[in-house]
Design a protein around this motif. Structure first.
Motif, PDB file in Angstrom:
ATOM      1  N   UNK A 151     -14.193   5.146  -0.329  1.00 17.32           N
ATOM      2  CA  UNK A 151     -13.473   5.918  -1.333  1.00 17.32           C
ATOM      3  C   UNK A 151     -14.303   7.074  -1.852  1.00 17.32           C
ATOM      4  N   UNK A 152     -15.533   6.744  -2.248  1.00 18.34           N
ATOM      5  CA  UNK A 152     -16.418   7.760  -2.814  1.00 18.34           C
ATOM      6  C   UNK A 152     -16.787   8.810  -1.795  1.00 18.34           C
ATOM      7  N   UNK A 178     -13.882  11.063  -1.051  1.00 17.36           N
ATOM      8  CA  UNK A 178     -13.652  11.945  -2.181  1.00 17.36           C
ATOM      9  C   UNK A 178     -14.653  13.067  -2.248  1.00 17.36           C
ATOM     10  N   UNK A 179     -15.874  12.791  -1.775  1.00 15.40           N
ATOM     11  CA  UNK A 179     -16.925  13.796  -1.860  1.00 15.40           C
ATOM     12  C   UNK A 179     -16.918  14.755  -0.693  1.00 15.40           C
ATOM     13  N   UNK A 223       1.023   8.998  -5.931  1.00 15.34           N
ATOM     14  CA  UNK A 223      -0.055   9.952  -5.726  1.00 15.34           C
ATOM     15  C   UNK A 223       0.337  11.017  -4.689  1.00 15.34           C
ATOM     16  N   UNK A 266     -10.249  18.604   1.872  1.00 20.65           N
ATOM     17  CA  UNK A 266      -8.818  18.841   1.733  1.00 20.65           C
ATOM     18  C   UNK A 266      -8.146  17.625   1.091  1.00 20.65           C
ATOM     19  N   UNK A 267      -8.817  16.492   1.160  1.00 24.04           N
ATOM     20  CA  UNK A 267      -8.287  15.330   0.458  1.00 24.04           C
ATOM     21  C   UNK A 267      -8.786  15.344  -0.984  1.00 24.04           C
ATOM     22  N   UNK A 310     -10.293  14.555  -4.535  1.00 17.04           N
ATOM     23  CA  UNK A 310     -10.088  13.376  -5.355  1.00 17.04           C
ATOM     24  C   UNK A 310      -8.622  13.103  -5.619  1.00 17.04           C
ATOM     25  N   UNK A 311      -7.732  14.051  -5.286  1.00 17.90           N
ATOM     26  CA  UNK A 311      -6.333  13.809  -5.622  1.00 17.90           C
ATOM     27  C   UNK A 311      -5.659  12.817  -4.708  1.00 17.90           C
ATOM     28  N   UNK A 312      -6.332  12.407  -3.664  1.00 21.64           N
ATOM     29  CA  UNK A 312      -5.724  11.419  -2.773  1.00 21.64           C
ATOM     30  C   UNK A 312      -6.646  10.226  -2.556  1.00 21.64           C
ATOM     31  N   UNK A 313      -7.566  10.033  -3.483  1.00 25.62           N
ATOM     32  CA  UNK A 313      -8.549   8.962  -3.308  1.00 25.62           C
ATOM     33  C   UNK A 313      -7.889   7.602  -3.134  1.00 25.62           C
ATOM     34  N   UNK A 314      -6.928   7.322  -3.996  1.00 29.62           N
ATOM     35  CA  UNK A 314      -6.258   6.020  -3.927  1.00 29.62           C
ATOM     36  C   UNK A 314      -5.535   5.898  -2.602  1.00 29.62           C
ATOM     37  N   UNK A 315      -4.865   6.988  -2.211  1.00 30.72           N
ATOM     38  CA  UNK A 315      -4.137   6.964  -0.941  1.00 30.72           C
ATOM     39  C   UNK A 315      -5.075   6.638   0.204  1.00 30.72           C
ATOM     40  N   UNK A 320     -23.790   8.523  -3.938  1.00 29.31           N
ATOM     41  CA  UNK A 320     -22.388   8.137  -3.820  1.00 29.31           C
ATOM     42  C   UNK A 320     -22.247   6.766  -3.183  1.00 29.31           C
ATOM     43  N   UNK A 327     -18.237   8.429  -9.606  1.00 27.14           N
ATOM     44  CA  UNK A 327     -18.383   9.225  -8.400  1.00 27.14           C
ATOM     45  C   UNK A 327     -18.084  10.697  -8.665  1.00 27.14           C
ATOM     46  N   UNK A 339       0.832  -1.200   0.000  1.00 29.57           N
ATOM     47  CA  UNK A 339       0.000   0.000   0.000  1.00 29.57           C
ATOM     48  C   UNK A 339       0.862   1.244   0.000  1.00 29.57           C
ATOM     49  N   UNK A 398       0.744  15.072  -5.055  1.00 28.14           N
ATOM     50  CA  UNK A 398      -0.086  15.953  -4.250  1.00 28.14           C
ATOM     51  C   UNK A 398       0.709  17.138  -3.716  1.00 28.14           C
ATOM     52  N   UNK A 429     -20.530  14.123  -8.321  1.00 30.81           N
ATOM     53  CA  UNK A 429     -20.175  15.336  -7.581  1.00 30.81           C
ATOM     54  C   UNK A 429     -20.254  16.575  -8.451  1.00 30.81           C
ATOM     55  N   UNK A 445     -10.478  15.186  -9.814  1.00 34.92           N
ATOM     56  CA  UNK A 445      -9.411  14.501 -10.537  1.00 34.92           C
ATOM     57  C   UNK A 445      -9.597  12.990 -10.432  1.00 34.92           C
ATOM     58  N   UNK A 473      -5.749   3.027   0.400  1.00 37.96           N
ATOM     59  CA  UNK A 473      -4.597   2.314   0.923  1.00 37.96           C
ATOM     60  C   UNK A 473      -4.402   2.592   2.402  1.00 37.96           C
ATOM     61  N   UNK A 519       0.786   4.111  -2.879  1.00 38.33           N
ATOM     62  CA  UNK A 519       0.357   5.467  -2.582  1.00 38.33           C
ATOM     63  C   UNK A 519       1.427   6.491  -2.932  1.00 38.33           C
ATOM     64  N   UNK A 567      -5.045  13.153 -13.154  1.00 36.13           N
ATOM     65  CA  UNK A 567      -4.079  13.712 -12.223  1.00 36.13           C
ATOM     66  C   UNK A 567      -2.647  13.418 -12.676  1.00 36.13           C
TER      67      UNK A 567
END
Lengths: 337, 406, 293
Positions: C250-251, C254-255, A127, C259-260, C262-267, C7, B221, A120, A131, B225, B211, C270, A124, B183
């Motif tokens: 995740x969704x 993201x919504x 990304x 401050x997170x 969608x640019x850190x959704x994957x993070x 969502x 999703x 993980x 960021x 939004x 993004x 994890x 991460x 992104x």
């Protein structure tokens, strides 16, 4: 131990060292660059091997430490004009601390779950790098300049980086060899083989495990820092999960719980993909995959592991057969080379 | 022989092998060029996450095969060497060094991707090797003063973003803009152009940005939004896979904004059709190429020549993949530059001729769009045309837009 | 409120995708103690086989069943031919072998079918289903349904059939199982075959939405690992629930967590793995392994 064995080994090492020092004067800049890459990988692999091979903690996330090392160097050079020479040890120290901190929660995780947690981290990383755009340059990355040889030495940039990397490699290898032989090494391996028994014997397994994590991260971070200097460019695309998987492949192919395995593994991951490309333009990675599988069939203990078995067979024939056949468990390994 | 002696013998053998490795360049006056051959180098992502673009590298190779079959250029055949860099900058550096230092190519052509090209940017200029017509839409390749050996090719992403922004400012009062972007450098470049184009109004007009990563399975999703933000203008910066999802999902949830689709995903065959031709009505994009699945070009000579070439030289390539048209077009430009060089194929002259293309037409560019370069203009294609999808084809409207160069 | 529900619903749909592949992962792990890194690629390759059959003109459900059969055989063969030689090797050696498989499958798929994305048909209608303001794709609903049916069949198989019992025994205690007359080697092969079959189902259900290309499973496999970890690698139910949890969280993050964004959704996904692992190392539904000294 056969008396001749030790001198042979020493003679062998000297020869290899001399050859390594002579190499950059006979090869083209491009080849020297490739060998520098090999040494960089070898440092990273040694770090990972310490953690996974000797200490039994599976890490699929060492690419993250490689990235931290690389970006530390890049940011320090790019934003604060710090000399690249200073950035390398600083990167090492930062990764030491981060690795140590990561090692604490990792104590709770075993085998598969630790592997997934570290995976993980690896996934991460790109990304997270994107960021913090202000520091890392985001997806565009950071462009650096290749350093020239200092003190007006008559070396090309490639040759200088080669010798610098080689010097760091040798130093780190000697440190690792000392660390892993003797009491510390035995404690580390004992924790891997049976940590409950080790604790019963008075080994502070938590302290050892986190420290090894830190040192392992430091080694990989130094490798990352060197790679940033050698390639003169960092971008998130360079540090994907594929890198972490490549490192794991390197230590398994090279030989877990061996020091020489780091070099063999590094050569494999640097050169074999290129060979695969020469063999098949249409599906080179399929060839690479076949190489991997065949290597694992023929040398399940990695190159260094198999060489060691060969060495034993050649020097102690009477003892060998019983030992080799009974020695199926992955846990029992003779002392490192 | 005792073991130590064996080791010495081994190391001597290794040293000999190392000596045998290619080192010095041959005694050629012009690198990569002989009386019968021109060596051209290239890196493309043939594997890894960006491998869909690898077809460009293959298409270029196929076009050069046609050129060779027809006698080559001024009597010289093209020896095209293309390596896989997996879109990973360290690998690009290694492969490019191999091309330049070991394979001794004359120059690099259409190396693909912004991070890969950024990684070799300085190297190419230090070594004074032409880095021609790079396959990326980033803006930084048009900088002849600082990087005289690097030249871009396609209209850059920021220009396109600015075109859409200008349209919004002019035609949409009370605009509320929602943006979906990938992104990475491609997505962020488009975004920057758009925001720059809106200028001070950007903060007020853009109500939401979402993004996604190329590894995400869906962007449903994000679309939800965006609809919820109340946006009535949608700037869709996605690659084909996600563009289809975006168009389909917006349609399904009943969101009907003024929808700008980036040029990268403007293919009728691979994007609009799977998304639904009806759902795609009203989409606006900026084009510079003839979109090869657009029925309006069916009888166009340029298109038919391309199809004939595909069938003969690149039969395994897809006839609905715009990348194959892209590769074909840019290979024709390269051939033209080499023709202009005549017998002087030194790197300096190649660069000079690349910067000396005047009003050259390529068969798959929109009518009226021409290739132009000069010693101060390293952006070969700068014109684009807005087009709106009417359910059947991309209907071009408005005037041709020239890029605004700072 | 509407957007929250939407969502969640979208998250369940995406989660269903993760769940189906996670099931295959857990299946192999339960049967063989090996985490198969090639699971995603095997699923992708099976989907290509289905595509080939469809291109040849076979009707959808025939192609579907044929693909499952081929996948089953393929999984069986891979275990017997590729994995068997290293069965007793250290675990990492086996991992590298599965990695080799990943490269081979991915590269061959790219070579045979090229890397351009291909559309893949769905057996479910393409009209969206509307419940009030909430929109759900019919295919998404269908895919979730198929996943749940597969889960049910798996549960019944392991619980109530002799073969299922034999497989569980072989995985938990190979030595004793042999003494009972269970052909452990074939149980392992069976495990791989079944996992390959589930993978194929996952691939066929996923492809219509995300398009078929050799790299289509790369991203999903990450999330499938997250799902299996969160739910627990020893529990098929956990894998499915884990998938839904990952998709929805995740969704929602993201919504709602700006401050997170969608640019850190994957993070975020994890980070979830790591948090769950720290709190409950064997996953939400997993059983902790007690080690005897």
């Amino acid at each position: 131990m056969v008396a001749g064995g030790a001198t042979t080994k020493k003679a062998g090492l000297v020869v290899v060292l001399v050859a390594a020092c002579a190499l950059p004067f006979f090869l083209s800049g491009f080849r020297v660059f490739q060998f520098t890459q090999v040494y960089i990988y070898a440092i990273a692999l040694l770090g990972l091997n310490m953690l996974t091979g000797y200490n039994g903690q599976f890490s699929l996330g060492h690419g993250a430490f490689y990235a931290i090392g690389a970006y530390t160097t890049a940011i320090m050079i790019d934003k604060w004009n710090i000399g690249y020479g200073w950035t390398i040890p600083i990167a090492g120290v930062i990764c030491l601390v981060v690795g140590f901190l990561f090692g604490w929660p990792a104590l709770r995780l075993e085998g598969l779950y630790l592997a997934l947690a570290t995976l993980s981290l690896a996934l991460a990383t790109p990304q997270i790098l994107k960021y913090f755009e202000h520091w890392t340059g985001g997806s565009q990355g950071i462009v650096l300049s290749k350093p020239k040889a200092p003190l007006g030495l008559p070396l090309s940039e490639d040759q200088w980086l080669y010798f610098l990397t080689l010097a760091i490699l040798i130093t780190l290898f000697v440190v690792a060899a000392n660390l892993l032989s003797g009491r510390t090494g035995r404690a580390i391996v004992a924790i891997r083989d049976n940590h409950i028994a080790a604790e019963t014997m008075g080994i502070n397994s938590a302290l050892y495990k986190t420290t090894v994590f830190g040192i392992s991260a430091a080694y990989t971070g130094v490798a990352g820092a060197l790679s940033a200097v050698a390639i003169a460019f960092v971008a998130p695309d360079s540090f994907s999960a594929f890198l972490s998987i490549t490192l794991l492949t390197g230590i398994v192919i090279g030989g877990l719980a061996t020091i020489s395995g780091a070099i063999f593994g590094a050569m494999f991951i640097q050169f074999v993909p290129n060979w695969a490309l020469d063999i098949s333009k249409a599906a080179p990675w399929a060839i690479f995959g076949i190489f991997l599988i065949v290597f694992m069939y023929v040398m399940p203990r990695g190159i260094a592991g198999s060489l060691r078995l060969l060495w034993i067979r050649m020097t102690r024939p009477a003892v060998v057969n019983r030992q080799a056949e009974g020695d199926v468990s992955p846990r029992s390994t003779p002392h490192s080379t | 022989m005792s073991l130590p002696k064996r080791l010495v013998a081994l190391s001597v053998a290794l040293a000999v092998a190392a000596l045998a490795a290619p080192g010095m360049a041959g005694a050629q006056t012009v690198v990569g060029v002989t009386a019968t051959e021109i060596k051209i180098g290239n890196t493309n992502p043939y594997s890894g996450p960006a491998s869909a673009y690898g077809t460009i590298g293959k298409a270029i190779g196929a076009y050069f095969k046609k050129v060779n079959d027809e006698g080559g250029i001024n009597g010289r055949k093209i020896n095209y060497i293309s390596y896989d860099d997996q879109y990973t900058p360290p690998k690009t550096v290694e492969m490019v060094r191999k091309l330049v230092e070991q394979d001794q190519v004359a120059f690099l052509f259409q190396t693909l991707g912004t991070p890969p090209n950024s990684a070799i940017h300085k190297y190419m200029n230090e070594k004074k090797v032409p880095q021609l017509f790079v396959a990326t839409g980033a803006t930084k390749w048009n900088d002849p003063k600082n990087f005289p050996w690097t030249m871009g090719y396609q209209p850059n992403y920021q220009t396109e973003g600015r075109i859409y922004a200008a349209y919004v400012l002019k035609n949409v009062p009370d605009a509320k803009v929602g943006i979906l972007y990938q992104n990475d450098d491609y997505g962020k470049d488009y975004l920057k152009g758009f925001e720059d184009g809106l200028g001070d109004a950007a903060k007020k007009l853009i109500v939401m940005k979402q993004s996604y990563e190329v590894t995400d399975p869906t962007i449903d999703s994000q679309i939800v939004n965006l609809k919820n933000s109340g946006a009535n203008v949608f700037f869709n910066i996605t690659i084909p896979k996600f563009a289809v999802q975006a168009i389909k999902k917006s349609h399904d949830i009943g969101w009907k904004p003024l929808h700008f689709l980036n040029n990268v995903s403007s293919s009728l065959g691979t994007v609009l059709k799977p998304a639904g031709l009806d759902a795609s009505k009203g989409l606006i994009t900026a084009l510079y190429m003839k979109e090869i699945t657009d029925p309006q070009w069916k009888n166009d000579k340029g298109y038919q020549d391309w199809v004939a070439w595909m069938k003969k030289y690149y039969p395994e390539g897809a006839l609905d993949d715009q990348s194959n048209a892209f590769g074909y077009n840019v290979a024709i430009l390269m051939t033209q530059v080499l023709k202009q060089c005549g017998n002087d194929l030194s790197r300096e002259n190649i660069m000079r001729q690349a910067a000396n293309v005047k009003n050259f037409e390529l068969p798959l560019l929109l009518p009226g769009i021409k290739v132009n370069t000069s010693p101060t203009d390293f952006a070969p294609i700068e014109q684009e045309q807005l087009a709106k999808f009417d359910g059947e084809r991309w209907a071009i409207f408005g005037e041709m837009v020239e890029a605004v160069r700072k | 409120m509407d957007i929250f529900v939407q969502q969640v619903v979208s998250g369940l749909a995406t989660g269903g995708i993760y769940a189906s592949l996670a099931l295959a992962l857990v299946m192999i792990y339960q049967a063989t103690d090996v985490v198969n890194f090639a699971q995603g690629e095997m699923a992708m390759f099976s989907t290509y086989i289905c595509w080939t059959l469809l291109q040849a003109g076979l009707p959808y459900w025939i192609a579907f069943v044929a693909t499952l059969a081929i996948a089953f055989l393929g999984g069986l063969l891979i275990e017997r031919v590729v994995i068997r030689p290293v069965e007793n090797a250290p675990i990492l050696t086996i991992v590298i072998v599965t990695l080799g498989l990943v490269f081979i499958l991915n590269s061959v798929a790219g070579w045979v079918y090229s890397y351009i994305q291909k559309p893949f048909p769905s057996p479910f209608p393409s009209q969206p289903i509307k419940v009030g303001q909430i929109v759900l794709g019919a295919h998404d609903l269908g895919a979730i349904g198929v996943t749940l049916v597969v889960l049910l069949l798996l549960f019944l198989f392991f619980r109530y059939t002799t073969l299922g019992l034999a497989m569980r025994a072989a995985a938990q205690n190979p030595a004793s199982s042999r003494l009972c007359g269970i052909r452990v080697g074939w149980m392992l092969a069976l495990g791989w075959g079944l996992a390959a079959t589930f993978g194929a189902v996952a691939g066929i259900m996923i492809a219509p939405n995300i398009f078929l290309d050799p790299n289509m499973m790369t991203g999903i496999q990450i999330y499938a690992f997250a799902a299996a970890t969160v739910g627990g690698f020893t529990s098929p139910v956990g894998a499915v629930v884990g998938g839904f949890i990952v998709g929805v969280t995740e969704n929602l993050v993201g919504t709602y967590v700006s401050f997170i964004g969608t640019e850190l959704k994957l993070t975020v996904a994890l980070a979830m793995i790591i948090i769950v692992l720290l709190v409950k190392p064997s996953g939400l539904f997993g059983r902790s392994i007690v080690r005897r000294v």
